[in-house]
Write an enzyme that holds these catalytic residues in place. Structure first.
Site, short mmCIF file in Angstrom:
data_model
loop_
_atom_site.label_atom_id
_atom_site.label_comp_id
_atom_site.label_asym_id
_atom_site.label_seq_id
_atom_site.Cartn_x
_atom_site.Cartn_y
_atom_site.Cartn_z
N TRP A 120 0.69 -1.09 -0.43
CA TRP A 120 -0.08 -0.29 -0.18
C TRP A 120 0.92 1.61 0.12
O TRP A 120 0.42 2.11 0.07
CB TRP A 120 -1.03 -0.10 1.02
CG TRP A 120 -0.72 -0.07 2.52
CD1 TRP A 120 -0.49 -1.56 2.96
CD2 TRP A 120 0.65 0.33 3.25
NE1 TRP A 120 0.03 -2.18 4.13
CE2 TRP A 120 0.89 -0.64 4.40
CE3 TRP A 120 1.25 1.67 3.89
CZ2 TRP A 120 1.74 -0.23 5.88
CZ3 TRP A 120 1.91 1.78 4.32
CH2 TRP A 120 2.11 1.34 5.03
N LYS A 142 -2.76 -8.48 -7.85
CA LYS A 142 -3.78 -7.59 -6.89
C LYS A 142 -3.27 -6.26 -5.65
O LYS A 142 -1.80 -6.67 -4.94
CB LYS A 142 -3.93 -9.15 -5.86
CG LYS A 142 -5.32 -8.49 -4.43
CD LYS A 142 -4.68 -9.40 -2.92
CE LYS A 142 -3.82 -8.78 -2.08
NZ LYS A 142 -4.07 -7.52 -1.51
N PRO A 143 -3.98 -5.45 -5.92
CA PRO A 143 -3.57 -4.51 -4.66
C PRO A 143 -3.32 -4.47 -3.58
O PRO A 143 -4.19 -5.55 -2.80
CB PRO A 143 -4.33 -3.38 -5.43
CG PRO A 143 -5.10 -3.80 -5.79
CD PRO A 143 -5.28 -5.18 -6.60
N THR A 157 8.51 -9.21 5.21
CA THR A 157 9.15 -10.18 5.56
C THR A 157 8.10 -11.15 5.83
O THR A 157 8.74 -12.50 4.70
CB THR A 157 10.11 -10.00 6.04
OG1 THR A 157 11.02 -8.47 5.69
CG2 THR A 157 11.46 -11.09 6.43
N GLU A 160 10.44 -8.10 -2.68
CA GLU A 160 11.16 -7.35 -1.92
C GLU A 160 10.03 -7.17 -0.94
O GLU A 160 9.29 -6.69 -0.88
CB GLU A 160 11.09 -6.28 -3.36
CG GLU A 160 11.77 -4.61 -3.10
CD GLU A 160 11.13 -3.91 -2.30
OE1 GLU A 160 11.63 -3.65 -1.52
OE2 GLU A 160 10.10 -3.48 -2.55
N CYS A 217 9.93 0.83 1.93
CA CYS A 217 11.01 -0.08 2.02
C CYS A 217 12.21 0.49 2.69
O CYS A 217 12.77 -0.20 3.60
CB CYS A 217 10.93 -0.90 1.48
SG CYS A 217 10.85 -0.64 -0.09
N GLN A 270 -1.50 0.25 11.13
CA GLN A 270 -0.21 0.84 11.20
C GLN A 270 -0.12 1.61 11.73
O GLN A 270 1.23 1.66 13.01
CB GLN A 270 0.29 1.27 9.23
CG GLN A 270 1.54 1.84 9.50
CD GLN A 270 2.38 0.03 9.30
OE1 GLN A 270 2.20 -0.78 8.49
NE2 GLN A 270 4.07 0.28 9.26
N GLU A 285 11.90 -2.80 11.17
CA GLU A 285 11.31 -1.65 10.27
C GLU A 285 10.06 -1.76 11.24
O GLU A 285 9.18 -2.30 11.56
CB GLU A 285 10.52 -2.53 8.94
CG GLU A 285 10.76 -1.87 8.15
CD GLU A 285 10.40 -2.64 6.76
OE1 GLU A 285 9.46 -3.55 6.82
OE2 GLU A 285 10.77 -1.99 5.55
#
Ligand code: NAI
Ligand code: MG
Length: 497
Positions: free
Chosen positions: A177, A201-202, A255, A275, A309, A356, A406
Site C-alpha cells: 500500500w 492484486k493491489p 518479510t 522485495e 521500504c 499501521q 522495520e
C-alpha cells in the site's frame, strides 16, 4: 573543498518560525476525479461481480471517510482471472510481434500522463500520502516505468544477446500500500514487455489507482485478459500465488508474508521474486554538506510518513557533528507541515491504516521504555484520521528494537560512530539490506563505503531518488530479484545460460 562544522559552543535555543512559516491552505481540487461508489473485479477485459458476492470498503486514512467499496475476490475469482490470463497469453500476447506489444505499453504510459492529476488525487485520498509526493513522484515515475519498458519490448535479443529470451507465461503479482500505482507499474510494465500476461492484486487499503489503471487498459484497447486486476486481502493474495496456473510470482510487502510465500512455493516450478522490508542506514560524516544532508535525512524518513521500504530509518552520525545535526534536525522538524494530504503545502500525510498506526505506536513506546530519548515535531494532529508526528530518537543503542525492526513510520533512530569502519559495521549490522545513504565531501570515502555496504541501493549525497533505468532490490532478508533497469527484465524471462 572541505567543509567542516564545529559543534555549537553553547546550547542554541530552538528557532521559533512562528507566523513567518504559516501558509494559507492550498488544497488540490477534487471535482475532476470521478470515483465510482463500487468497483468490481477486472477480469478478461471487463468488470465482473465477485463470485463471492462480497465487497469491502476502502477508506481515506486522513478522514476515515469511505471512498468506495471494492470486490473481494474468492478462489473461484482468482481461478477465472488466471484462466483469462492463460488464454490471453497463449492466443494473443505471446504471439503478438514484440513491436506491437511495445506500442500498447507506450499507450498505457501516455494515458497515465494524461490522467496524472486524477490519479494523483486518488492516490492521496486512498493512501494518505501528500499530493506533493503522488503528483511529483508516484505518478510520473509510474508513467516513466511504462515508457522505459515499452522501449525494451522489441529489443530483448539485444538486452541478452544469444540467449533466446522467452516469456514465462502468467505472472501473479501482489503489491503493498505504500506506492500503490508505482508498484503496479514496476510489476506490470516489465512483465508485459517480456511477453507475459498478468494477474495483479493491489493492497486492500489502497486498491483505487490499480482499478483506475484497469480502466486505462480498457481505454487503450489492451487485449482482454492480458492484465487482470483482482482485489481482496491476504487470502486472495495467497490464493493467487499458490494457483497452479501461475508461472511466476512477484511479491512486495512484509518479510513475514514473503517468507510464507517462499515456503508455499517450495518444490513448485514457479519462479519467485521478493522485495521485502528494510532498515536503511543514512550515514553522515563530519565533512558532509550538513544542510543538504538534513534535507536528505528529513525527506528520507518523514516524507511519505516513513512508509517506504528503503526509508532512511537509522541515522548514523559521526560523533563530532552529532549535536549539530540533531539541533538542525529538530529545527527543520519544527517547520514540517502535517495534515490534509491534498494540500499542496503538506509535507507529512496520514498513516495508511489504523493497524499501521498501532504498530508505529507500539514500537515508539518500546523505544521510550528501552531508554532512548524521544523528540516529536510539535505539529498539531487533525482530530480524525490516522496520524503520527515526525519523531526522532537519540541515545539509541544497536540492541534497541527501534534500531533493529522495520517501523514503517515517520520515526528516526540516531546512532553515532567515530570511524568509517565503525559506520560500516553498524550499517551492516541488520537482517535487512535494501538501501543506504552516504553523506560526505570526499568521493574516495563515498566509494569505499558504497563498495562495502551490504545494501542493494546506495545513494551518495542524496536519498530516495528513483529512475526506471536503475535496478532496485535487496540483500539478505530484504529479498531477492531486481526491479527496474535491464536487470528488471530477467525475472520475467527464460534465457539460455
Ligand atoms: P503485508 O505483507 O501483509 O501486505 C502486502 C500485500 O500482501 C498486500 O497486498 C496483502 O493483501 C498481501 N498479502 C497478505 N498476506 C498474504 C499472503 N499470505 N499471501 C499472499 N499475499 C498476502 O504487509 P502489511 O500487513 O500491509 O504491512 C505489515 C508490515 O510490512 C509493515 O508494517 C511494513 O513493515 C512491511 N511492509 C513492507 C513493504 C515494502 O515495501 N517492503 C510494504 C508494505 C509493508
Ligand atoms: Mg484506502
Amino acid at each position: 573543498m572541505s567543509m567542516t562544522h564545529d559543534p555549537p559552543k553553547a546550547a542554541v535555543p530552538a528557532l521559533d518560525f512562528g507566523a513567518a512559516w504559516t501558509y494559507a491552505p492550498a488544497p488540490e481540487a477534487t471535482d475532476h476525479v470521478k470515483i465510482k461508489p463500487r468497483h468490481e473485479l477486472f477480469i478478461d477485459g471487463s468488470w465482473q461481480a465477485p463470485r463471492s458476492g462480497r465487497y469491502f470498503d476502502s477508506i481515506s486514512p486522513s478522514s476515515e471517510a469511505k471512498l468506495t467499496e471494492v470486490a473481494e475476490a474468492s478462489e473461484a475469482d482468482v481461478d477465472a482471472a488466471v484462466s483469462a490470463a492463460r488464454r490471453a497469453y497463449e492466443q494473443v500476447w505471446s504471439r503478438m510481434k514484440p513491436l506491437e506489444r511495445g506500442k500498447y505499453i507506450y499507450r498505457i504510459a501516455r494515458r497515465i500522463q494524461e490522467k496524472a492529476r486524477e490519479l494523483a488525487v486518488a492516490e492521496s485520498l486512498d493512501g494518505g500520502k501528500p499530493i506533493k509526493e503522488s503528483r511529483d513522484v508516484d505518478i510520473p515515475l509510474a508513467a516513466a516505468h511504462f515508457f522505459y519498458y515499452a522501449g525494451w519490448a522489441d529489443k530483448l535479443d539485444h538486452a541478452f544477446p544469444g540467449s533466446n529470451p522467452r516469456p514465462l507465461g502468467v505472472a501473479g503479482q501482489v503489491i503493498p500500500w505504500n506506492f500503490p500505482l508505482l508498484m503496479a507499474a514496476w510489476k506490470i510494465a516489465p512483465a508485459l514487455a517480456c511477453g507475459n500476461t498478468v494477474v495483479l492484486k493491489p493492497a486492500e487499503t489502497t486498491p483505487l489507482t490499480a482499478l483506475m489503471l484497469a480502466e486505462i487498459f480498457r481505454e487503450v484497447d489492451l487485449p482482454p485478459g492480458v492484465v487482470n486486476i483482482i482485489t481482496g486481502a491476504g487470502a486472495t493474495g495467497a490464493a493467487l500465488v499458490r494457483h497452479p496456473g501461475v508461472d511466476k510470482v512477484a511479491f512486495t510487502g512484509s518479510t513475514a508474508v514473503g517468507k510464507q510465500i517462499q515456503k508455499s512455493l517450495a518444490g513448485s516450478r514457479k519462479k519467485l521474486t521478493l522485495e521485502l522490508g528494510g532498515k536503511a542506514a543514512n550515514i553522515v560524516f563530519a565533512d558532509a554538506p550538513i544542510d543538504q544532508a538534513i534535507e536528505g535525512i528529513i525527506g528520507g524518513i518523514f516524507f511519505n510518513q516513513g512508509h517506504v521500504c528503503c526509508a532512511g530509518s537509522r541515522l548514523l552520525v559521526e560523533e563530532s557533528v552529532h549535536d549539530l545535526v540533531v539541533r538542525k534536525l529538530k529545527d527543520r522538524m519544527a517547520t514540517l507541515r502535517l495534515g490534509d494530504p491534498l494540500d499542496k503545502n503538506t509535507d507529512v500525510g496520514a498513516i495508511n491504516s489504523r493497524m499501521q498506526l498501532e504498530k508505529i505506536r507500539e514500537l515508539v513506546a518500546a523505544g521510550e521504555q528501552e531508554g532512548a530519548e524521544r523528540f516529536s515535531a510539535p505539529c498539531p494532529l487533525p482530530p480524525r484520521g490516522f496520524w503520527f508526528p515526525p519523531t526522532i530518537f537519540t541515545n539509541v543503542s544497536l540492541s534497541h528494537r527501534i534500531a533493529r525492526e522495520e517501523i514503517f513510520g515517520p520515526v528516526l533512530s540516531i546512532l553515532t560512530f567515530r570511524t568509517p569502519e565503525e559506520a560500516l559495521e553498524k550499517a551492516n549490522n541488520t537482517f535487512y539490506g535494501l538501501s543506504a545513504g552516504i553523506w560526505t565531501d570526499k568521493g574516495a570515502k563515498l566509494f569505499w563505503m558504497a563498495n562495502r555496504l551490504r545494501a542493494g541501493v546506495v545513494w551518495g549525497n542524496t536519498y530516495n531518488k528513483f529512475d526506471p533505468t536503475s535496478p532496485f532490490g535487496g540483500y539478505k532478508e530484504s529479498g531477492f530479484g531486481r526491479e527496474g533497469g535491464k536487470a528488471g527484465l530477467l525475472p520475467y524471462l527464460e534465457v539460455n545460460g
